[in-house]
Each structure stands twice: as structure tokens, then as C-alpha cells.
Design an enzyme around this catalytic site. Structure first.
Site, PDB file in Angstrom:
ATOM      1  N   ASP A  84      25.285  35.224  35.657  1.00 19.38           N
ATOM      2  CA  ASP A  84      26.288  35.653  34.725  1.00 19.38           C
ATOM      3  C   ASP A  84      26.344  36.697  34.436  1.00 19.38           C
ATOM      4  O   ASP A  84      27.123  37.625  34.112  1.00 19.38           O
ATOM      5  CB  ASP A  84      26.818  34.573  34.031  1.00 19.38           C
ATOM      6  CG  ASP A  84      28.589  34.546  34.003  1.00 19.38           C
ATOM      7  OD1 ASP A  84      28.579  35.780  34.292  1.00 19.38           O
ATOM      8  OD2 ASP A  84      28.460  33.832  32.957  1.00 19.38           O
ATOM      9  N   ARG A 129      41.781  44.390  41.012  1.00 23.57           N
ATOM     10  CA  ARG A 129      41.356  44.255  39.108  1.00 23.57           C
ATOM     11  C   ARG A 129      39.659  43.709  40.195  1.00 23.57           C
ATOM     12  O   ARG A 129      38.869  42.446  39.631  1.00 23.57           O
ATOM     13  CB  ARG A 129      41.697  43.305  38.914  1.00 23.57           C
ATOM     14  CG  ARG A 129      42.962  43.955  37.938  1.00 23.57           C
ATOM     15  CD  ARG A 129      44.127  43.277  37.378  1.00 23.57           C
ATOM     16  NE  ARG A 129      43.287  42.461  36.272  1.00 23.57           N
ATOM     17  CZ  ARG A 129      43.278  40.547  36.373  1.00 23.57           C
ATOM     18  NH1 ARG A 129      44.338  40.249  36.973  1.00 23.57           N
ATOM     19  NH2 ARG A 129      42.399  39.940  35.664  1.00 23.57           N
ATOM     20  N   LYS A 130      39.439  43.128  41.122  1.00 19.17           N
ATOM     21  CA  LYS A 130      38.453  41.982  41.520  1.00 19.17           C
ATOM     22  C   LYS A 130      36.958  42.890  41.745  1.00 19.17           C
ATOM     23  O   LYS A 130      37.203  44.109  42.645  1.00 19.17           O
ATOM     24  CB  LYS A 130      38.550  41.074  42.786  1.00 19.17           C
ATOM     25  CG  LYS A 130      40.059  40.376  42.471  1.00 19.17           C
ATOM     26  CD  LYS A 130      39.905  39.858  43.822  1.00 19.17           C
ATOM     27  CE  LYS A 130      40.456  40.563  44.927  1.00 19.17           C
ATOM     28  NZ  LYS A 130      41.280  39.296  46.382  1.00 19.17           N
TER      29      LYS A 130
HETATM   30  C1  LIG Z   1      31.958  36.502  27.392  1.00 20.26           C
HETATM   31  C2  LIG Z   1      32.925  37.774  27.134  1.00 20.26           C
HETATM   32  C3  LIG Z   1      32.585  38.534  28.076  1.00 20.26           C
HETATM   33  C4  LIG Z   1      33.835  39.626  27.278  1.00 20.26           C
HETATM   34  C5  LIG Z   1      33.347  40.822  28.511  1.00 20.26           C
HETATM   35  C6  LIG Z   1      34.045  41.820  27.893  1.00 20.26           C
HETATM   36  C7  LIG Z   1      33.894  43.284  27.278  1.00 20.26           C
HETATM   37  C8  LIG Z   1      32.025  44.305  27.574  1.00 20.26           C
HETATM   38  C9  LIG Z   1      32.439  45.031  28.348  1.00 20.26           C
HETATM   39  C10 LIG Z   1      32.237  45.410  29.957  1.00 20.26           C
HETATM   40  C11 LIG Z   1      30.902  43.835  30.533  1.00 20.26           C
HETATM   41  C12 LIG Z   1      29.808  44.006  30.296  1.00 20.26           C
HETATM   42  C13 LIG Z   1      29.258  42.790  30.494  1.00 20.26           C
HETATM   43  C14 LIG Z   1      29.639  41.669  30.322  1.00 20.26           C
HETATM   44  C15 LIG Z   1      28.309  40.595  30.493  1.00 20.26           C
HETATM   45  C16 LIG Z   1      28.394  38.986  30.435  1.00 20.26           C
HETATM   46  C17 LIG Z   1      29.771  38.916  30.869  1.00 20.26           C
HETATM   47  C18 LIG Z   1      29.364  37.140  30.636  1.00 20.26           C
HETATM   48  C19 LIG Z   1      30.512  36.953  31.575  1.00 20.26           C
HETATM   49  C20 LIG Z   1      31.274  34.915  30.890  1.00 20.26           C
HETATM   50  O1  LIG Z   1      30.936  34.691  30.942  1.00 20.26           O
HETATM   51  S1  LIG Z   1      33.068  35.619  31.270  1.00 20.26           S
HETATM   52  C21 LIG Z   1      33.344  33.831  30.606  1.00 20.26           C
HETATM   53  C22 LIG Z   1      33.919  33.089  31.710  1.00 20.26           C
HETATM   54  N1  LIG Z   1      35.279  33.175  32.042  1.00 20.26           N
HETATM   55  C23 LIG Z   1      36.420  33.525  32.122  1.00 20.26           C
HETATM   56  O2  LIG Z   1      36.340  32.723  30.552  1.00 20.26           O
HETATM   57  C24 LIG Z   1      37.466  33.534  32.754  1.00 20.26           C
HETATM   58  C25 LIG Z   1      38.585  32.628  32.786  1.00 20.26           C
HETATM   59  N2  LIG Z   1      39.350  33.082  33.590  1.00 20.26           N
HETATM   60  C26 LIG Z   1      40.551  33.665  33.351  1.00 20.26           C
HETATM   61  O3  LIG Z   1      40.725  34.520  32.052  1.00 20.26           O
HETATM   62  C27 LIG Z   1      41.114  34.045  34.333  1.00 20.26           C
HETATM   63  O4  LIG Z   1      41.311  33.096  35.115  1.00 20.26           O
HETATM   64  C28 LIG Z   1      41.602  35.319  34.841  1.00 20.26           C
HETATM   65  C29 LIG Z   1      40.813  36.387  34.075  1.00 20.26           C
HETATM   66  C30 LIG Z   1      40.004  35.341  35.188  1.00 20.26           C
HETATM   67  C31 LIG Z   1      42.401  35.133  36.386  1.00 20.26           C
HETATM   68  O5  LIG Z   1      42.775  35.575  35.866  1.00 20.26           O
HETATM   69  P1  LIG Z   1      44.445  36.428  35.872  1.00 20.26           P
HETATM   70  O6  LIG Z   1      45.429  35.709  35.929  1.00 20.26           O
HETATM   71  O7  LIG Z   1      44.171  38.084  34.964  1.00 20.26           O
HETATM   72  O8  LIG Z   1      44.315  36.972  37.432  1.00 20.26           O
HETATM   73  P2  LIG Z   1      45.403  37.128  38.581  1.00 20.26           P
HETATM   74  O9  LIG Z   1      44.728  35.127  38.657  1.00 20.26           O
HETATM   75  O10 LIG Z   1      46.760  36.800  39.084  1.00 20.26           O
HETATM   76  O11 LIG Z   1      43.842  36.853  40.171  1.00 20.26           O
HETATM   77  C32 LIG Z   1      43.777  38.818  40.279  1.00 20.26           C
HETATM   78  C33 LIG Z   1      43.245  38.529  41.502  1.00 20.26           C
HETATM   79  O12 LIG Z   1      42.109  37.881  41.622  1.00 20.26           O
HETATM   80  C34 LIG Z   1      41.673  36.796  41.972  1.00 20.26           C
HETATM   81  N3  LIG Z   1      41.580  35.837  41.903  1.00 20.26           N
HETATM   82  C35 LIG Z   1      41.659  34.947  40.084  1.00 20.26           C
HETATM   83  N4  LIG Z   1      39.912  33.900  39.724  1.00 20.26           N
HETATM   84  C36 LIG Z   1      39.168  34.146  41.446  1.00 20.26           C
HETATM   85  C37 LIG Z   1      38.628  33.031  41.513  1.00 20.26           C
HETATM   86  N5  LIG Z   1      38.653  32.717  41.097  1.00 20.26           N
HETATM   87  N6  LIG Z   1      38.098  33.259  42.139  1.00 20.26           N
HETATM   88  C38 LIG Z   1      38.524  34.425  43.658  1.00 20.26           C
HETATM   89  N7  LIG Z   1      39.387  34.706  42.992  1.00 20.26           N
HETATM   90  C39 LIG Z   1      39.758  35.121  42.462  1.00 20.26           C
HETATM   91  C40 LIG Z   1      43.019  36.383  42.890  1.00 20.26           C
HETATM   92  O13 LIG Z   1      43.703  35.205  43.817  1.00 20.26           O
HETATM   93  C41 LIG Z   1      44.022  37.738  43.155  1.00 20.26           C
HETATM   94  O14 LIG Z   1      43.714  38.502  43.913  1.00 20.26           O
HETATM   95  P3  LIG Z   1      44.653  39.333  44.638  1.00 20.26           P
HETATM   96  O15 LIG Z   1      44.149  40.647  43.613  1.00 20.26           O
HETATM   97  O16 LIG Z   1      43.691  39.637  45.739  1.00 20.26           O
HETATM   98  O17 LIG Z   1      45.494  38.399  44.551  1.00 20.26           O
END
Ligand SMILES: CCCCC/C=C\C/C=C\C/C=C\C/C=C\CCCC(=O)SCCNC(=O)CCNC(=O)[C@H](O)C(C)(C)COP(=O)(O)OP(=O)(O)OC[C@H]1O[C@@H](n2cnc3c(N)ncnc32)[C@H](O)[C@@H]1OP(=O)(O)O
Length: 186
Positions: A84, A129-130
């Protein structure tokens, strides 16, 4: 590998943002309190990362005794966390914060405690956004080290987010990210 993961037909492959580090350079932590990579997280995994070529990054994890699952081997959840982190770090090439939406892991070989793992993770492409990512892990140090044997693979979908995403949860930490990626490391 038993994955049913498929990439969509309308996938586009972006260029890394101009401020993404050059190949071989260390990547900054995205958040100093991150369990995966933060240096302000004493209980964490202390993973470190370097930019690779193009949209790829490499990561390193020392498999400590506290990561034990079965007798003498890494816990599957720890390996999943490492993937992850690695795939999330690859998303830094987009210059936009992301969170994990979906992650699937294949555990291909046992990984003994005391191993050092290298992760190769990349962005395969984006649709809106994916962000579609993939990664492999190999053991580069330890009793069963073999850089040619893949011990685990991962596929993951990340979603780009705005700063509003953490608006409600950031009151639970002591600080906030200060750079485009978060806090600086090294
Ligand atoms: C730990 C935090 C890290 C934060 C990083 C921030 C800044 C750092 C900068 C860069 C990154 C650098 C390093 C990162 C390193 C490590 C990362 C660790 C990451 C994690 O460990 S992070 C914790 C676990 N994570 C969560 O805590 C997320 C909880 N969750 C949500 O917050 C929502 O669920 C969200 C935002 C995911 C979506 O919600 P939403 O409302 O924004 O978007 P929406 O539902 O409209 O979906 C839009 C399009 O994505 C498709 N879609 C959505 N989800 C899908 C799924 N599961 N499977 C298949 N398709 C999916 C839809 O089907 C649609 O597709 P289409 O465009 O085709 O219609």
C-alpha cells in the site's frame, strides 16, 4: 497469480510532474506520522523510497521480528501495508495526494524475518481520478535472498483527493503536512 485485475481500455499514461525527484533520488515522506514511512512514528515500518525510471519507485523494508505472522515469517497484513505504501508513493509522480480505494495482494513465497525486501511499484495509468498501480517485492538481503524471485505482487486503485479529504480527521494529529507531498525526510 490468481488476480482478476484488469486495466480499463481508456487508461492514459501521464508524465511525472516536474518536481518529482530524478531516478535514484530519495523521495520525501508524504506524512511524518505515517505508519509505513514516517520518521515521527516510532512504532512504524520506517520504509524508505527512491524514484525509479518514469512512473516507478523502489522501496525498502527491513522485516523486523515484531512483524511475525506464522512461525518465522512476515505477517500478511504487514506485507499488504508495505505494498500500500509503495504504490501510494508511486502516485507521488502525479503531484496530487491520493488514498487507497482498492488493494489486492498475491503472497507468492514465505518471507523470513530478518529479510530486507525491495518493492518496485509504479503507476500503470489513470482514468479521471482513478490511479491504477502495480508492484512486486523481492528479498534482497537475508537467508533466502534472491533478487530474481518475486515473493509477492500487488495491484491497487488509488483515488486523487483534495485537501478537504482530511478536513475532519486532521484534528487528531499533532501537525500538518508542509510541502506539496507532506513533510520532508532525509
Ligand atoms: C494514509 C493517508 C495517505 C494520504 C496521502 C496524502 C498525501 C500524500 C501525497 C501523495 C501520496 C503519497 C504517498 C501515499 C503513500 C501511502 C499511501 C497509503 C494510503 C492509504 O492507506 S489511504 C488510507 C486507506 N484509504 C482510505 O481511507 C480511503 C477511504 N475511502 C474514501 O475516502 C473514498 O471511498 C474514496 C476517496 C476512495 C472514493 O470516494 P469519492 O467519493 O472521492 O469517489 P467516488 O466514490 O465518486 O469514486 C470515484 C471513482 O472511483 C471509483 N472507485 C472508488 N472507490 C473504488 C473502489 N474501492 N473500487 C473500485 N472503484 C472505486 C468509482 O467507481 C468512481 O469511478 P468512475 O470515475 O469511473 O465513476
Amino acid at each position: 497469480m490468481s488476480s482478476t485485475w484488469t486495466l480499463p481500455d481508456d487508461l492514459t499514461v501521464p508524465e511525472p510532474v516536474e518536481f518529482f525527484p530524478a531516478a535514484g533520488e530519495k523521495l520525501p515522506q508524504h506524512w511524518s506520522k505515517c505508519f509505513g514511512c514516517g520518521d515521527d512514528q516510532p512504532a512504524g515500518m520506517a520504509m524508505s523510497f527512491r524514484a525509479g525510471n518514469g512512473l516507478e519507485v523502489t522501496g525498502r523494508l527491513e522485516v523486523a521480528k515484531k512483524y511475525q505472522g506464522g512461525p518465522g515469517v512476515i505477517h500478511g497484513g504487514i506485507l499488504s501495508t508495505a505494498f500500500d505504501e509503495a504504490q501510494g508513493m508511486a502516485c507521488m509522480a502525479l503531484g496530487s495526494p491520493v488514498v487507497t480505494g482498492h488493494l489486492e495482494i498475491d503472497f507468492a513465497r514465505p518471507i523470513p524475518l530478518g529479510s530486507v525486501l525491495e518493492f518496485r511499484a509504479r503507476i500503470d495509468g489513470v482514468v479521471r481520478r482513478k490511479v491504477y498501480t502495480s508492484a512486486e517485492a523481492v528479498i534482497v538481503e537475508g537467508p533466502t535472498a534472491d533478487p530474481d524471485t518475486v515473493v509477492g505482487t500487488s495491484r491497487g486503485l488509488f483515488l486523487t483527493i483534495t485537501s478537504e479529504h482530511f478536513a475532519k480527521t486532521k484534528e487528531f494529529v499533532d501537525g500538518e503536512p508542509t510541502s506539496p507531498f507532506g513533510t520532508s525526510s532525509v
